[in-house]
Every structure is written in structure tokens, then in C-alpha cells.
Design an enzyme around this catalytic site. Sequence first.
Site, PDB file in Angstrom:
ATOM      1  N   CYS A  74      39.765   1.899 -26.769  1.00  0.00           N
ATOM      2  CA  CYS A  74      38.942   2.715 -25.872  1.00  0.00           C
ATOM      3  C   CYS A  74      39.114   4.178 -26.260  1.00  0.00           C
ATOM      4  O   CYS A  74      40.194   4.610 -26.672  1.00  0.00           O
ATOM      5  CB  CYS A  74      39.370   2.476 -24.433  1.00  0.00           C
ATOM      6  N   HIS A 125      36.052  -3.415 -19.427  1.00  0.00           N
ATOM      7  CA  HIS A 125      37.108  -2.394 -19.546  1.00  0.00           C
ATOM      8  C   HIS A 125      36.575  -1.026 -19.133  1.00  0.00           C
ATOM      9  O   HIS A 125      37.203  -0.312 -18.332  1.00  0.00           O
ATOM     10  CB  HIS A 125      37.611  -2.365 -20.993  1.00  0.00           C
ATOM     11  N   GLU A 126      35.416  -0.651 -19.670  1.00  0.00           N
ATOM     12  CA  GLU A 126      34.868   0.677 -19.365  1.00  0.00           C
ATOM     13  C   GLU A 126      34.430   0.771 -17.903  1.00  0.00           C
ATOM     14  O   GLU A 126      34.594   1.818 -17.267  1.00  0.00           O
ATOM     15  CB  GLU A 126      33.698   0.991 -20.302  1.00  0.00           C
ATOM     16  N   HIS A 174      44.460   3.400 -18.117  1.00  0.00           N
ATOM     17  CA  HIS A 174      45.016   2.471 -19.094  1.00  0.00           C
ATOM     18  C   HIS A 174      46.376   1.959 -18.637  1.00  0.00           C
ATOM     19  O   HIS A 174      47.155   2.683 -18.009  1.00  0.00           O
ATOM     20  CB  HIS A 174      45.141   3.147 -20.456  1.00  0.00           C
ATOM     21  N   HIS A 188      37.250   1.711 -15.771  1.00  0.00           N
ATOM     22  CA  HIS A 188      37.483   3.155 -15.649  1.00  0.00           C
ATOM     23  C   HIS A 188      36.610   3.743 -14.541  1.00  0.00           C
ATOM     24  O   HIS A 188      37.077   4.563 -13.740  1.00  0.00           O
ATOM     25  CB  HIS A 188      37.188   3.851 -16.977  1.00  0.00           C
TER      26      HIS A 188
END
EC number: 3.4.24.-
Length: 760
Positions: free
Chosen positions: A188, A355-356, A365, A359
Site C-alpha cells: 500500500c 484494504h484501501e 496499517h 483506510h
Amino acid sequence: MQTTQRASSFAAAEDNIAMDKAVVYTRIPHLYLWLEILNILSSRPLTGYAQHTSLPEVVIPLRVTGNRPMWAMGWLTYSLHFGGQKHFIHIKAKKFLVSRLFSVFTYTKQGALHKDQPYVQNDCYYHGHMDGDPESMVAITTCYGGFQGILQINGTVYEIKPKNLSSTFEHLVHKMDSEETELLPMRCALTEEIARQMKLQQNENPTLMQSHYEGWWTHKSFLDLALVVERERIRYHNNNTSRVLVEVFTIINIINNIYETLDVELVLLGVEMWNERNHVQVRSIEELLDEFCMWKARSLNFRIPNDIAHIFVNHEFGIYLGLAYIGSVCVPSHNCGVDRLLGGNLFYFGRIIAHEMGHNLGMEHDSSSCTCGTKICLMAPADNGIPKFSNCSYSYYWATYATAKCMRKEKKSKGILRGKLCGDGVVDDGEQCDCGSAKSCADDPCCKPSCTLKDGAACAFGLCCLYCQIMPAGTVCRQEVNECDLPEWCNGHSHKCPNDVYLLDGSPCRDGGYCYEKRCNNRDEQCKQIFGKEARSADHSCYRELNTQGDRFGNCGVIRDAYLRCHDPDILCGRVQCENVAHIPFLRDHSTVHWTHLNGVTCWGTDYHFGMTIPDIGIVKDGTDCGPEHVCINKKCVSKSIWRSQCSPKTCNMKGVCNNLHHCHCNLGWDPPHCLKSGLGGSIDSGPPNYTENYTEKKHKKSIGLVILFWILFACFSVLFIVFLFFLRSYVELPMSEEPKVPTPENKEDTNEVMNTETE
């Protein structure tokens, strides 16, 4: 990355604004055109050009049936034999993966924005897991024939797809390329420095500082999602926008599967495709994120309302896979992200995007102290094959969810998530009927695919429609369901049953209760419904002790983040407290049963905490009495006079009752509106009853009963008569003593001798 927004440096930015104002709205002439186009895709694997490490295995999915409780909840089970062993998959349809108001935006060669609202089959995307392996993942679709999608077992990912030209439901199972499913050097783009800058930038934005919500217990949440696909990704699919849509739907199904552990449901509201040219330049990933967010705020947000928006790009960013703002969900200027999609491994893409989006939902993380059962989890800086959230990710998510108001909304499956489309199975204004899919219409005797009635059909749906014809006046179309309800009848002109009406609020019902909103309210009955037939409402001391606490076990409601204590006059209107409980009931998930010993009495109740989406069974229902001439309304004990109405038994001539519309519902033999004249009964709201027909029917049934009774009695008498004759015949045939013969001249002497002998 800059900490303040900067003006776009990309070409034609000014043209974009003008172009966005010239949206061309169109409707597809034939709604099944999209289905026909998408069905072509069955000849191509959903994972595009993904590589496989082994030859495919041929499998035939077999449906497993039986008496398992999970099937009653919509789960299906199939067995597949591959990898040297038999696997059982449990799958369930993912409803509302795609919004009913789903829109697709593309551009003409002249730069005009073109909007379509295609029919999208929304019940053929499935998610689930392998039997005995809760950490596994199944994400498949049946929209295009057979099973197509991803199976993840013990860290190994398989692709499944139908075998071409197979007549026996054969499928091919491939093991995905290990270099894409195992630990990679790709990572990332979010670094610690960028994360600090993002936090600083967001802290300066007052829209991010939303109301604090301490004590929130997180449950189901919903995210409205918008996606943009840039030019190169569309070229990857040979400019076939239908293939792009299939890829998008499949990826969203995978992401929804990953986020199911958080009880987060993603609903795709729309996709914009930059099929002619990109509207921002694709350079570094940090610049792309900034520029995409600014473009989204001034353009996309007005077309597709969203909680999160991402752009899919077919572009190399070195070792970086994606980038997104931290904790930006619900913030229109920052709730965006960039995802790199190269190749065709959709499971790999699903992990990147999940994953993004993590955020966006506040997840940073993972550090070395974070765990998900393994050392490397979904939010690790470098990509890996484990799509699981760590304990740290859960903690970050809860903190964000506490302030993210847009996530705490009711599911939008009703209302704005539904567009007006012929063929979606929902009758809209201007449609006579809507039989849904082509297959459903082929089986429908009343409705055409064009949403019009077939020749000879007067109706296609409704409680007063039978065999495509309107039912005669006086036919019961809605029976009363309880003592607080009233029946309705067809009027002979409409396929619809009259609106549901019921007894006026405040009408008396059993055990001294009152009717309210079509139910009879009584605390004893409520306790029985929760704890069983032996339970009853507890002593007032239980209500006074618990409902004045102001916690989740006893309260008179919630304001913002706080439970309200019940004031003494309102203690009977808070949470219901019960006694004489024989067993702990089986309740739905997240429900809690509590008990308290108080002065020799055991008080039983249930809790209801923030974030729960199931009905609250433990709150005292409105309309329940709380004292002489007083009832509970909105957790307050108020005078029954609030139910004062101009309608009463007197206004109904004491020959009827009042309904919730304050009109008389007359008894049999009296005519509405005021039950003054003889008639059939009912009200001006219920439709015309046909008691005459009912009486004739009852009389006919009674006549039939009498005939049957007559023949039964006749048969009984016949049997008795036969028995009597049998015994009579037997009696007649019994042997009898011989009588003396009458003497004749021939035997006269003999007779005298005998007689003499006898006399002697």
C-alpha cells in the site's frame, strides 16, 4: 503529498465542468438487452487473463438437501470433489449487492455524459464458506450460467467456472497463480508520513468532527459505494463496458464477503466509465488521489451520492497497489481511494480494494502486535493472501464508526434504492403489471414482458385478482387477524383490496387491554410472548427499581448517546419487567436476558443496545395501560383522553364499532355510514360485504349436513331392521312338540288303545 488541496493541473479540467452539466439521460429500449449482452460473458472466465499453476480439474457441483436449520435461513449446500477430496460449500444469495437505482455513466465521442439504468439481476451473487472451515471464503455468481467465481481454502485460491458445451453441469476448477496469492513485495502507498499529513488535513476540516457517540455497540452498517473505471482498464476489456460491469460486480461481491465479519454491507449505487478519455491525469498515486478526490467533490457527488468512492486504474505505480484517506468515510471531500488493477485476478483485486476501503473506515496499517490468528492480516502494509481483519483493525473501525453517521442508516432496499424499470418485478406508475424476468413472464398467464396485460386479462396481481380476472364484489380479500382488526372485501371494480383498517385506538380488548395500531396491548401478554405462557408482568417494585436506572436494562428511551431514566409516573412505560419465568427463552442474536432479585421477587427482562437492527421486544408497547384511564405513549404515561374521537358506539347507533379512520364499521344487518338503516354491514372503507352470500352458503352447508344426517340415520334404522328380521326368522324356525293326530277310521282302534293306556 500536499496537506492542502491544490488546483487541478490536468488538461481539459474546465471542460469537464461544462460537460458535466450536459448529462444525457436515456433508458434502454429493451430491458433484456443488458442480460443478453452479459450472458455472452459466460464463454470467458471472470478472472480475465489470470494465470493458473496447474491443469484444471473437472467437477460437477451437486446440491445437498436434508433437514438442516440453515436451509430455512436461505443457505444452500453443494458438494464439489477436487484436490483429491470432497468439499462442501455453504452459500447464500447476497441481496442488494447492486442498488435498484443503479446507474451507469459513460461518455459519447462528443464528450456528453450518457446515463443508463440497466436491469441488473440482483439475486444471483452468492457468498459463503467451506464446511468445517469458517476462515474460508466462497464468492460466486450464477448470473451467467453455472458457478463462476472464487473459492479460498486454507490460503489457497481456486477459480471455478462452467465448462463450455457441457450438458452435465460440468465445471472447471483452477488453482490460482501462487505469485499473486502469496506474500508479494507489492504494498500500500500509505506511509507513516502520509498518514500523519492526512490526519492533520482532516483535523482541520470541521465536517469530520461529528457528534461523539460513546457506548455505541456496533452491528449492521451500510455503505453506499460509487466506482469510477479509468480509460486503460476499459481498454483491457477491449472497450466492452458490459465486461467491465461484470468485473465490478464480482469484485464487490468478494469485498462484501470480506467485510461481512464487520457486519458492513456495501451497496453499489453507480459506476462511471471513462470510456473516451480520462478526466484526471494518471501520474503518481499520491497526485492521482488528490486530483480524483477534487474531481469527485465537484462532479461525481452530484450524480452518484456516496459514502465511499474509488477509482480503478490499469496503471503501474511501482511497488504501490493503492492509496486512500484514513477515516474519511462520510466526508464528501475525502471519502475516496485509488486501486491499481493489473491483470485479471479478481480475488487479488478484492483484497487490494478491501484494504484501501479499510483506510477510509479508519484502519491504519497493522503493527507487530496486531493479530488475526496469523501474523499477517489484511491491513498489513504489504499485500498478502489473508483477507482477515486484525484486532487492531477492529479497534480502529469501532472508533470511526462511532462518529460516522452515514453508516448508521436504515437499509435502503425500500425507497430510493429502487428505480422505475419495466422488468424488475415491481409495478411502477404507468405499468399495468410487471412479471420480471423473461422466464417469469413466459410462465405468467396475465402479464406481458412489456408490462401490459395479456388479451382477455383484467388484472395480473392483487388480493382481488384471481385467474387474471377481478373477483366479484363482496369477496373477502383480507380476513381480520385478531380482535383488534377488521375484515375487507373486494368492490368488484379493482384488483386491489381496500386499505387495511382496524379498530380505533383505545377500543377495549381482552384482559382489560386496549387496541392500539391493530394489536391488543397487555404487559402480561407481552411477558408470555418473551418468556413463555407461565410468565406474567412483575410487581411494580421491579419497574420502579430497574426503569429508573437509565441503562440498557431499564430506561424510558434514548437521546443521542444516553439512556433516559424513567420518572416515577412513567415507570410502567419503560422496559417490560416479568416474573414467574420457567425457562430462558431462545432469542435472536445480540439479545440479552437479565434477572434481578428484589425483595423476594425475581425480575426478568431483556436489553436493547445501540446499533441493533432487530425489533425491540422488551419495550412496553404503546397503548398499554399504566393506571386508571392512562396509557403508555412514546414511553410516557398519558391520559387516555388523547384518543378522544368524534366516532363512538353512540355515533354508530350502538350497532357497530369505530375503525382507525374514525368511521363506523356496522354489524351484520346495518348499513354504513352510521348503522341507522338495515343493510349488509361493514364500513365506507372496508368494501361491500356479501353477508347474504355467506348466509346462503352457510344455509347450503346446513342443508347438506341435514341430508347427510338423514342418510346416516336411515342406514342405522335399516341395519336394525335387518337384524330384527334375522332374529324373527330364527325364532320361527325353532323345533316344536308333535301334536296328537286326529283319529281316522283306519287307526281308530289304535288310538283308543293309546288313550286308554294313558288314562290308566
